[in-house]
Scaffold this active site. Structure first.
Site, mmCIF file in Angstrom:
data_model
loop_
_atom_site.group_PDB
_atom_site.id
_atom_site.type_symbol
_atom_site.label_atom_id
_atom_site.label_comp_id
_atom_site.label_asym_id
_atom_site.label_seq_id
_atom_site.Cartn_x
_atom_site.Cartn_y
_atom_site.Cartn_z
ATOM 1 N N SER A 145 0.766 -1.441 -0.012
ATOM 2 C CA SER A 145 -0.067 -0.026 0.070
ATOM 3 C C SER A 145 0.942 1.347 -0.187
ATOM 4 O O SER A 145 2.294 1.149 0.379
ATOM 5 C CB SER A 145 -0.788 0.119 1.270
ATOM 6 N N TYR A 158 -1.896 -0.705 10.325
ATOM 7 C CA TYR A 158 -1.838 -1.133 8.682
ATOM 8 C C TYR A 158 -0.691 -0.786 8.220
ATOM 9 O O TYR A 158 -0.196 -1.462 7.473
ATOM 10 C CB TYR A 158 -3.103 -0.525 8.303
HETATM 11 N N1 LIG Z 1 -8.635 -1.074 -1.798
HETATM 12 C C1 LIG Z 1 -7.678 -0.023 -1.411
HETATM 13 O O1 LIG Z 1 -7.862 1.235 -1.570
HETATM 14 C C2 LIG Z 1 -6.340 -0.512 -1.249
HETATM 15 C C3 LIG Z 1 -5.276 0.321 -1.000
HETATM 16 C C4 LIG Z 1 -3.971 -0.113 -0.734
HETATM 17 C C5 LIG Z 1 -3.758 -1.474 -0.521
HETATM 18 N N2 LIG Z 1 -4.773 -2.225 -0.489
HETATM 19 C C6 LIG Z 1 -4.519 -3.778 -0.378
HETATM 20 O O2 LIG Z 1 -5.048 -4.547 -1.535
HETATM 21 C C7 LIG Z 1 -5.085 -5.852 -0.791
HETATM 22 C C8 LIG Z 1 -6.632 -6.241 -1.469
HETATM 23 O O3 LIG Z 1 -7.631 -5.373 -0.781
HETATM 24 P P1 LIG Z 1 -8.784 -5.070 -1.346
HETATM 25 O O4 LIG Z 1 -9.106 -3.683 -1.368
HETATM 26 O O5 LIG Z 1 -9.228 -5.600 -2.850
HETATM 27 O O6 LIG Z 1 -9.778 -5.582 -0.121
HETATM 28 P P2 LIG Z 1 -11.420 -6.414 -0.058
HETATM 29 O O7 LIG Z 1 -11.764 -6.332 1.406
HETATM 30 O O8 LIG Z 1 -12.244 -5.617 -1.191
HETATM 31 O O9 LIG Z 1 -10.774 -7.803 -0.488
HETATM 32 C C9 LIG Z 1 -10.002 -8.444 0.172
HETATM 33 C C10 LIG Z 1 -10.068 -10.151 0.007
HETATM 34 O O10 LIG Z 1 -9.258 -10.637 1.029
HETATM 35 C C11 LIG Z 1 -10.085 -11.540 1.902
HETATM 36 N N3 LIG Z 1 -9.563 -11.762 2.915
HETATM 37 C C12 LIG Z 1 -9.580 -10.876 3.993
HETATM 38 N N4 LIG Z 1 -8.892 -11.337 5.264
HETATM 39 C C13 LIG Z 1 -8.341 -12.938 4.849
HETATM 40 C C14 LIG Z 1 -7.507 -13.762 5.159
HETATM 41 N N5 LIG Z 1 -7.234 -13.770 6.688
HETATM 42 N N6 LIG Z 1 -7.369 -14.877 4.625
HETATM 43 C C15 LIG Z 1 -7.536 -14.934 3.372
HETATM 44 N N7 LIG Z 1 -8.330 -14.076 2.647
HETATM 45 C C16 LIG Z 1 -8.787 -12.929 3.496
HETATM 46 C C17 LIG Z 1 -11.444 -11.026 1.832
HETATM 47 O O11 LIG Z 1 -12.382 -12.009 2.089
HETATM 48 C C18 LIG Z 1 -11.714 -10.456 0.653
HETATM 49 O O12 LIG Z 1 -12.252 -11.170 -0.248
HETATM 50 C C19 LIG Z 1 -5.109 -5.706 0.534
HETATM 51 O O13 LIG Z 1 -3.739 -6.384 1.064
HETATM 52 C C20 LIG Z 1 -4.935 -4.259 0.899
HETATM 53 O O14 LIG Z 1 -4.274 -3.906 1.991
HETATM 54 C C21 LIG Z 1 -5.792 -1.899 -0.854
#
Ligand SMILES: NC(=O)c1ccc[n+]([C@@H]2O[C@H](COP(=O)([O-])OP(=O)(O)OC[C@H]3O[C@@H](n4cnc5c(N)ncnc54)[C@H](O)[C@@H]3O)[C@@H](O)[C@H]2O)c1
Length: 258
Positions: A145, A158
């Protein structure tokens, strides 16, 4: 020629957000997939829409056995592993550090940091063995991130976990560069996945004001669309990326440029 033709890819967190979009794009580009998520039903839904060449393993990335099972499934079902997208992650509620609940903080570290450590710990020996055997390299893409590059007020744990993911990425990249394995981190700012859209509701009552608040420090003044970030993940994991390793790729509308 499809970019991932006959390559075997693991995607964690594949039931929603980036992971689901990534699984769909990889499948369309010819990859055979091992998909994981804690939400088994969500995973079934994604697999049903994809059809052939998809193996599922529901589980929690904070449990080391799950990472071992995913790699074993890739070998058992498809005979090898070429690329892993360690994407599953969670975020804690916005809170100043002293007010963060310690149990919630521990959970974020377990999922976001230890989850990536366990994943790489079980992926690397297989990728290294394959490289020694047939000279075909592999790739790992860890989803960090912008909160892994600079501090994130009210998202302290985080940010600590994501800084850790970048530290693991760089260290492992240097250790395994001569073993044919490229390891990079992708560092998005807020993108339109459920993780970010849920956060909007916590910031303001109407979505437009919340988005404005969330994108105040973003030179492009907007959230990222999911596909804009997935495209960078795809490049980092594809054979087209043959010489980049150990990088933290900010996909952030310019945040880290200033
Ligand atoms: N969306 C954003 O703005 C953003 C920004 C920076 C980084 N990220 C990173 O991107 C990655 C994906 O995030 P996203 O935005 O798609 O989130 P999201 O919540 O939309 O999807 C995350 C998925 O991971 C699954 N998950 C959660 N905990 C889990 C676990 N312990 N074991 C297995 N699966 C698990 C959830 O069920 C979900 O399907 C993450 O690592 C997040 O930190 C997201």
């Amino acid at each position: 020629m499809k970019r991932f033709e006959d390559l075997i890819a693991i995607v964690t967190g594949a039931a929603g957000g980036f992971g689901k979009a990534l699984a769909e794009r990889l499948h369309a580009e010819g990859a055979k997939l091992v998909l994981s998520d804690v939400r088994a039903e969500g995973l079934d839904g994604v697999a049903a829409s994809l059809g052939d060449d998809v193996a599922l393993c529901a589980g929690d990335v904070s449990q080391e056995d799950h990472s071992r099972d995913l790699v074993a499934l890739a070998l058992e079902r498809f005979g090898r592993l070429d690329v892993a997208f360690n994407n599953a992650g969670i975020v804690h509620g916005f809170s100043k550090l002293a007010l963060l609940d310690s149990q919630e903080a521990r959970r974020v570290i377990d999922v976001d940091l230890m989850g990536v450590f366990y994943a790489m710990k079980h992926q690397l020996p297989v990728l290294e063995r394959q490289y020694r055997r047939d000279g075909r390299g592999g790739a790992i893409v860890n989803i960090a991130s912008v909160a892994g590059i600079a501090g994130a007020p009210r998202l302290g744990i985080y940010a600590a976990a994501k800084h850790g993911v970048i530290g693991l990425t760089r260290s492992a990249a240097a250790e395994y560069a001569s073993k044919g394995i490229r390891i990079n981190a992708v560092c998005p700012s807020y993108a339109r996945t459920p993780m970010a859209t849920d956060a909007l509701g916590l910031i303001a009552d109407d979505v437009a004001s919340a988005e404005k608040e969330l994108t105040r420090g973003v030179p492009m003044r907007r959230l990222a669309e999911v596909d804009e970030v997935v495209e960078v993940m795809m490049f980092a994991g594809s054979p087209a990326n043959s010489f980049m390793t150990g990088q933290a790729l900010a996909v952030d509308g310019g945040i880290t440029a200033v």
